[in-house]
Every structure is written in structure tokens, then in C-alpha cells.
Design an enzyme around this catalytic site. Structure first.
Site, short mmCIF file in Angstrom:
data_model
loop_
_atom_site.label_atom_id
_atom_site.label_comp_id
_atom_site.label_asym_id
_atom_site.label_seq_id
_atom_site.Cartn_x
_atom_site.Cartn_y
_atom_site.Cartn_z
NE ARG A 28 51.25 45.65 54.90
CZ ARG A 28 50.97 44.43 54.49
NH1 ARG A 28 51.95 43.53 54.38
NH2 ARG A 28 49.74 44.07 54.20
CB SER A 47 49.26 32.60 53.62
OG SER A 47 49.04 33.39 54.75
CB CYS A 51 40.89 29.61 43.96
SG CYS A 51 39.97 30.72 45.03
CB VAL A 88 40.09 28.90 68.47
CG1 VAL A 88 39.17 29.62 69.46
CG2 VAL A 88 41.45 29.60 68.41
CG ASN A 315 43.68 37.72 49.79
OD1 ASN A 315 44.68 37.65 50.49
ND2 ASN A 315 43.25 36.70 49.08
CE1 TYR A 436 37.67 46.16 16.27
CE2 TYR A 436 38.53 48.26 15.45
CZ TYR A 436 38.10 46.95 15.22
OH TYR A 436 38.10 46.44 13.95
CD1 TRP A 444 29.13 48.19 16.70
CD2 TRP A 444 28.59 48.75 18.79
NE1 TRP A 444 28.61 49.46 16.67
CE2 TRP A 444 28.25 49.82 17.94
CE3 TRP A 444 28.34 48.88 20.17
CZ2 TRP A 444 27.68 51.01 18.41
CZ3 TRP A 444 27.77 50.05 20.63
CH2 TRP A 444 27.46 51.10 19.77
#
Length: 461
Positions: A28, A47, A51, A88, A315, A436, A444
Site C-alpha cells: 500500500r 491468510s 483460531c 525456505v 496482524n 449501565y 455495579w
């Protein structure tokens, strides 16, 4: 493109999160006639979300390709010479070149570089014991690994699975196999699952796993994998028992994949990961950068180097490296160690230091544990959550938070992650202006209830 057409060549080793983020960001910033980019990836995929593999194996994600963020063709269309199935095998630092081997043909060639990015990731830990490489024993780190496991599950008639290890991958794979209809036993070296939590919080995860029908075997180390006459796995053995298995998944964790870097004489830390400066340049090497699961990162809470293999970091590393390689400037200051996972509907989250981390760092601390609800107690769907908080004695500086509970529990850890990054005290946290309404939290919030209790205890100390 030949070297005469470009003023510089960037070589990237590794085509997943860190490597391709770096390549894309550099592209970019610099046009092809200013920077030629060559990237090597030894697998079939680039890419992708590692996960997401447990959720694909478990059937929550239907198609493998849903985990792929950008295909090789898409990278090439953006002006990156991406060479798949190419490994590699050597870095010649003095000669500024890398040797690569075509995985399928075996053909080797050298490629020179002006700038090098090492993003070789991590590899699953395979215990050195008899049978660890037998058919039916699987590590789960790459899409190739996930596909191999699914192929085994499709071929296997028996329905007994053993997962070795009870970290994030082990716990998630145990649930995935339960979803596939397997009878699952988890064999774990630790006293409780999820060693990234303190044992008292890990106990809550243990109970939830047993509630799913998973058999937990703690304080047990696998000594060998037993095979049948066909050479395939049939059981795993500990010192005290044998556990029948038609498939075995290794969830012991991962190590930085730094064999290439070590052979090239590049600096690695105590955890085996490459050492970099804040710009993610490999220490002592002006034109080599490294990021992702193969590096060690600074823990902002303890001030020590750690190895934390997570896609979020990878990332970000790629963005930082790409900016620097592309002529800009960026740094990666460090992490606080935030992670979140789940077992069925039980959400598990942690950030900062555990008790043993604090002790190792020489910190004196106070620990508090509270139980609260995810919503106002009278609002439908309110569920219990347990929050454990560590604060530095006397100063009250927040050191760590662990949360285990049902819906709405896990992502609350982000409040603590921000507080840790900002260096807040638990006293300061009690005044945080959090959102809240009865459907979202009690008056709380549970994190603030823990902060109040921790502040009181830290003051008293």
C-alpha cells in the site's frame, strides 16, 4: 519482475497473518516499481484464521474456505509474488539471500533480498515419546492440520478421542470432538485445565467440561501412544493408566518456529522466540524484521519478555512491519496478555498476570474473588460470573483479571485490558463510567465490584 525493474526487493517468509499483513501494508505504501515483494508459504493456504480451526472441526463453521481472509490469487492481484508450497530452508544473512525448496518437486533456488520479514509462526509441541507420530495422532495449527484431522475423523469407525493438554486448543478441540459425537477424554499435566488461569479459576472450567460429558484426567502426563497391528493409534498411556483412543489430538501448546532464524545466527529469547526492537526489527539487524507467533513480546505489566501466540498480535505486528518496510514508521509497544475462549456456553477470559506470574516478577500483590451477575439480578437471563482480580500491594496498581461465567462474561475482560494498558489502579477503576442498563449489567458492574474489593484490600495492606 526482475531486480532491474525495482529499486528494492522485500522477501517475506510465511504467508499467514503477520507475513501477509506486512506484505500488504508495504505494498500500500510502495508501488511495484519501488518495491518488489516475494513471499514464500510452505502450506496450501494463506491468510487464514487458525483460531477458527476448532470451530470448523466441530461443525460450527461449515466450510474451510470461510476461514480464509485472502486467497493467494488475491494477494498476487495486489502485486505480491506469492509462492505457495515453497519452504525456505536457509537464510544467508551475510549474502542477503534465502534458499527455498518447492515442496512438491524438491527443486531449490536462491532469492536475494534487500529487506527480509520472518513470519514463520509456531509449531505444535509434539512430545518425544513412542508413538507420537503414529497415524491418528494430530496437532492442530494450520488449515492443512485441520483438514488432516477431519479426514481421519471421516475414516475412523471408533468414537473414542483423547485430547492431550488442556490449554485453549485442547479445551476447544475437546468441545469440537464432543460436537462430532465422540467420547472425549482430556489428559492434562496441570492440576486444572487452562493453565493460563489460576487453579481456583481453572476448577470452574473443569466442572463445566465434565458437565459436557468430557472426562478430565488432571495431574497426568502421557508417556506413550500405543498402536495396533495396523500401526494406527489405539490408546494413550500415562504412568498409571491407559485411555483407549481412535484419534488423538495434541493440545499441549506451541513453540516459536525459529529453527531457520537460529541457524542463521539471529537472536532468540528465553522462550525460543526471536527478539526485536519496538519497530519489530530483529535486534542487531538493520534490514530484517520479524512478527507473529515466532517472536517474543514485551509484557507491559511485568516488564518481561513473553511468547504469546495470538492472531490479534500477529496482524498488528504485520501492520507495524509493513509500515516500517514501506518507508513509514510504527512501533509495537507490547501486550498485557488478554485472551478469551469458551467451553459450550461457559466463557473464559484473562488478562495481565496470574498469581505465579506476579510472584515470578517479584511483585507483592493482593488477590480477591467475587461472584456477581451478568445483568441486573431481576432481569431475565441473568447468570452468575466469577471475577478474580490481582492488585499490587500498597500502590493498588491493577495486575491481572480472570473471568469465568456465562453469556456476557468473556468480553468484560476488555475493561481490565484497557485499565492495565493505561496503568490504572483498582481505586481509579472503581470510578470508571461504564455503560449501565438492567439488560446489560447490575448497577455495579462485576469488574467494578472486584475493583472495589481489591482497592479496599490493597489499602489495608
Amino acid at each position: 519482475m526482475n531486480m532491474s525493474a525495482a529499486s528494492e526487493r522485500l522477501v517475506v517468509i510465511g504467508g499467514d497473518a503477520a507475513g501477509m499483513s506486512a506484505a500488504s501494508q508495504a505494498r500500500r505504501l510502495k508501488k511495484p516499481d519501488a518495491l518488489e515483494i516475494v513471499a514464500f508459504e510452505r502450506s496450501h493456504f494463506t491468510s487464514y484464521s487458525a483460531c477458527g480451526i476448532p470451530y470448523w472441526v466441530g461443525g460450527d463453521v461449515e466450510e474451510r474456505d470461510e476461514l480464509i481472509a485472502r486467497t493467494p490469487e488475491e494477494h498476487r492481484a495486489r502485486g505480491i509474488d506469492l509462492r505457495m508450497r515453497t519452504e525456505v530452508t536457509e537464510i544467508d544473512v551475510a549474502g542477503q539471500r534465502v534458499r527455498a525448496r518447492d515442496v512438491d518437486s524438491g527443486a531449490e533456488s536462491w532469492t536475494s533480498y534487500d529487506k527480509l520479514v520472518i513470519a514463520t509462526g509456531a509449531r505444535p509441541i509434539r512430545p518425544e515419546m513412542p508413538g507420537a507420530d503414529a497415524p491418528g495422532v494430530h496437532g492442530v495449527q494450520t488449515l492443512d492440520d485441520g483438514q488432516a484431522l477431519l479426514d481421519t475423523l471421516a475414516r475412523t469407525r471408533g468414537r473414542k478421542a483423547v485430547v492431550v493438554g488442556a490449554g485453549y486448543i485442547g479445551v476447544e478441540m475437546a468441545e469440537a470432538l464432543i460436537n462430532r459425537g465422540y467420547e472425549v477424554t482430556v489428559v492434562n499435566r496441570g492440576s486444572e485445565p487452562m493453565s493460563t488461569l489460576d487453579p481456583d479459576m481453572g476448577r470452574l472450567v473443569h466442572e463445566a467440561m465434565e458437565g459436557l460429558g468430557i472426562t478430565m484426567v488432571n495431574d497426568a502426563a502421557v508417556t506413550k501412544v500405543l498402536t495396533g497391528d495396523d500401526g494406527r493409534v489405539r490408546a494413550v498411556a500415562t504412568e498409571d493408566a491407559e485411555y483407549p483412543a481412535d484419534v488423538v489430538v495434541l493440545g499441549i501448546g506451541v513453540r516459536p518456529e525459529t529453527s531457520l532464524a537460529k541457524a542463521a545466527g539471529l537472536p532468540v529469547g528465553d522462550h525460543g522466540g526471536l527478539l526485536t526492537d519496538l519497530a519489530l526489527r530483529v535486534r542487531g539487524h538493520e534490514n530484517i524484521w520479524a512478527g507473529g507467533d515466532c517472536v517474543e513480546v514485551l509484557d507491559l505489566v511485568s516488564g518481561q519478555e513473553r511468547h504469546i501466540p495470538l492472531g490479534t498480535h500477529a496482524n498488528k505486528h504485520g501492520q507495524v512491519i509493513g509500515a516500517n518496510v514501506g518507508g513509514g514508521y510504527a512501533t509495537f509497544p507490547g501486550v498485557v496478555g488478554t485472551a478469551v475462549s469458551k467451553v459450550c456456553d461457559l466463557e473464559i477470559a484473562r488478562t495481565g498476570l496470574r498469581e505465579k506470574d506476579a510472584r515470578r516478577a517479584g511483585l507483592q500483590y493482593e488477590a480477591v474473588t467475587i461472584e456477581s451477575t451478568s445483568r441486573a439480578g431481576y432481569y431475565p437471563g441473568a447468570s452468575l460470573m466469577t471475577v478474580k482480580m490481582l492488585a499490587e500491594r500498597r500502590t493498588g496498581r491493577l495486575l491481572g483479571v480472570q473471568i469465568v461465567g456465562r453469556e456476557g462474561a468473556g468480553k468484560r475482560v476488555d475493561i481490565a485490558a484497557v485499565a492495565l494498558t493505561a496503568g490504572m489502579t483498582v481505586e481509579q477503576m472503581t470510578a470508571l463510567d461504564l455503560g449501565y442498563a438492567p439488560p446489560f449489567s447490575p448497577v455495579w458492574d462485576p469488574v467494578l465490584v472486584a475493583a472495589r474489593k481489591a482497592a479496599s484490600k490493597a489499602r489495608a495492606a
